[in-house]
Design a protein around this motif. Structure first.
Motif, mmCIF file in Angstrom:
data_model
loop_
_atom_site.group_PDB
_atom_site.id
_atom_site.type_symbol
_atom_site.label_atom_id
_atom_site.label_comp_id
_atom_site.label_asym_id
_atom_site.label_seq_id
_atom_site.Cartn_x
_atom_site.Cartn_y
_atom_site.Cartn_z
ATOM 1 N N LYS A 254 66.101 0.921 62.787
ATOM 2 C CA LYS A 254 65.244 0.467 63.887
ATOM 3 C C LYS A 254 65.929 0.616 65.251
ATOM 4 C CE LYS A 254 64.345 -3.912 65.871
ATOM 5 N NZ LYS A 254 64.978 -5.228 65.866
ATOM 6 N N ILE A 287 57.639 0.775 64.372
ATOM 7 C CA ILE A 287 58.672 0.423 63.385
ATOM 8 C C ILE A 287 58.077 -0.618 62.450
ATOM 9 C CG2 ILE A 287 60.939 -0.635 63.048
ATOM 10 C CD1 ILE A 287 61.592 0.479 65.890
ATOM 11 N N GLN A 292 62.401 -3.530 59.451
ATOM 12 C CA GLN A 292 63.091 -4.325 60.466
ATOM 13 C C GLN A 292 63.710 -5.589 59.853
ATOM 14 O OE1 GLN A 292 60.732 -4.578 63.948
ATOM 15 N NE2 GLN A 292 61.731 -6.408 64.681
#
Ligand code: SF4
Length: 402
Positions: A254, A287, A292
């Motif tokens: 990320k 994302i 994440q």
């Protein structure tokens, strides 16, 4: 090709399914018994920590199956129930996990073979059922299956579809999509198939090269050689980098995707001035939350005092490899395995070091008290994590006896 129009017409076809078939309850019980783990539930309930003998296991606070993968696997199981006698195919591994894929093979789901980078769809007959995996399929594949009159069960994760929609937006404004990903990864192949002009950059270093080319120019030949296979047909770096939009493979690191986005934003601002930025640069946050969360949990885990780290997930799983990268960067001895059977016999492990082939490490578990960090990629069932932890406990117990 008008990919948007094609998708719209496909979605309205009776042969296209993307919502399951109403067997959720039965499938949920089946999945629970095959993939869930009581031990993992126990560790979760115990603040992600478990001590047995001289081993302390610290689990990452987010790990394993993401909802997109769970959904895809559940839909594949439902498909088998819904079409009990039809021939079912899947265009690729449903997810990057060997045990889940093997389970589907056992359920007589065929996998399309790949020969010299080409998938052999000749085995697929009219009326067959074809499942598209969580990371999607290229628009050309969908077209081919549609023409073959197949029943398509699309398990593409909505997060991946979100990236495709972003690429469509770039295309609408005649922007080049700069995709942060691996050009030969299934998801990126699918994403780039929706783009008109695209360039795939693997990492920040490649992105910096491109940014420098935008600002200062350079050798066109060198550029095209560097990005062989990673750009659209007829791509011209001297013309096609005037307006760019950012897209990503959902499982990339990320922080790196963010850095790449910022880099191109700065580059375009420098080249065209702040007032013109919106005419040369587009970026949307694509994302995926699950990626994440797992990466953030890993950053938390590596702050603990760990003797070693075990990262579990398919060897071709991008998100698992990124988890491994985080511990390697902290110089923690880190072992990437794809199943518990890689551990043993005796104090050895067969693992895949970052960017290298599989190798066997002897005496990988140190003597005495140890703290082992454990995490797993988004395609790894809890059951696999449990089996790996149990093997570590067994091995250490045996070492004490000796
Ligand atoms: S990792 Fe994210 S994008 Fe990939 S299947 Fe899971 S939820 Fe979807």
């Amino acid at each position: 090709m008008d990919t948007k129009a094609f998708k719209r017409s496909l979605h309205s076809s009776d042969n296209y399914h993307r919502k399951g078939f109403g067997h959720e309850a039965e499938v949920a019980t089946q999945l629970q018994s095959e993939y869930q783990s009581d031990l993992i539930q126990e560790i979760r309930a115990n603040n992600y920590r478990l001590q047995r003998g001289n081993v302390t296991i610290l689990l990452a606070e987010a790990f394993g199956f993401c909802w997109g993968v769970e959904r895809a696997v559940a839909m594949a199981y439902e498909t088998r129930q819904h079409f009990p006698t039809e021939q079912i195919w899947i265009t690729n591994e449903i997810i990057h996990n060997p045990s889940v894929n093997q389970r589907l093979r056992d359920m007589q789901v065929g996998f399309i073979e790949v020969e010299k980078d080409q998938k052999d769809f000749s085995v697929v007959a009219s009326g067959d059922v074809v499942i598209l995996p969580a990371f999607g399929a290229s628009v050309q594949e969908m077209q081919l299956l549609n023409e073959k009159n197949c029943k398509i069960v699309d398990t593409t994760c909505p997060w991946v579809s979100k990236v495709w929609n972003t690429v469509e937006k770039h295309k609408k404004r005649d922007y080049t999509s700069i995709i942060h990903g691996k050009y030969n990864h299934e998801e990126t192949i699918a994403t780039s198939s929706f783009a008109d002009k695209y360039l795939v950059v693997l990492n920040l270093k490649q992105a910096e090269y491109v940014a420098n080319y935008i600002l200062n120019g350079g050798s066109r030949e060198e550029f095209l050689t560097k990005f062989t296979h990673a750009h659209s047909a007829g791509f011209d770096p001297d013309k096609d980098l005037e307006q760019v939009g950012i897209a990503n493979q959902t499982t990339m690191l990320k922080s790196e995707t963010e850095q790449i986005g910022k880099l191109f934003e700065r580059t375009m601002m420098k080249k065209y001035g702040p007032g013109e930025l919106n005419n040369h640069f587009q970026s949307f946050n694509t994302i995926c939350d699950a990626t994440q969360e797992r990466q953030d949990a890993m950053f938390g885990l590596v702050e603990e005092k760990l003797d070693l780290m075990v990262v579990i997930g398919g060897f071709n799983s991008s998100n698992t490899t990124h988890l491994q990268e985080i511990s390697v960067e902290r110089s923690i001895p880190s072992y990437h395995i794809d199943c518990a059977e890689r551990i043993g016999p005796g104090n050895q492990v067969e693992h895949k070091p970052l960017h290298r082939e599989l190798e066997v490490k002897e005496n990988w578990l140190p003597d005495g008290e140890i703290v082992v960090g454990v995490t797993s990629g988004a395609s790894t069932p809890d059951k696999v994590v449990e089996d790996a932890i149990e093997r570590i406990f067994e091995l250490k117990a045996a070492m004490v006896v000796v």
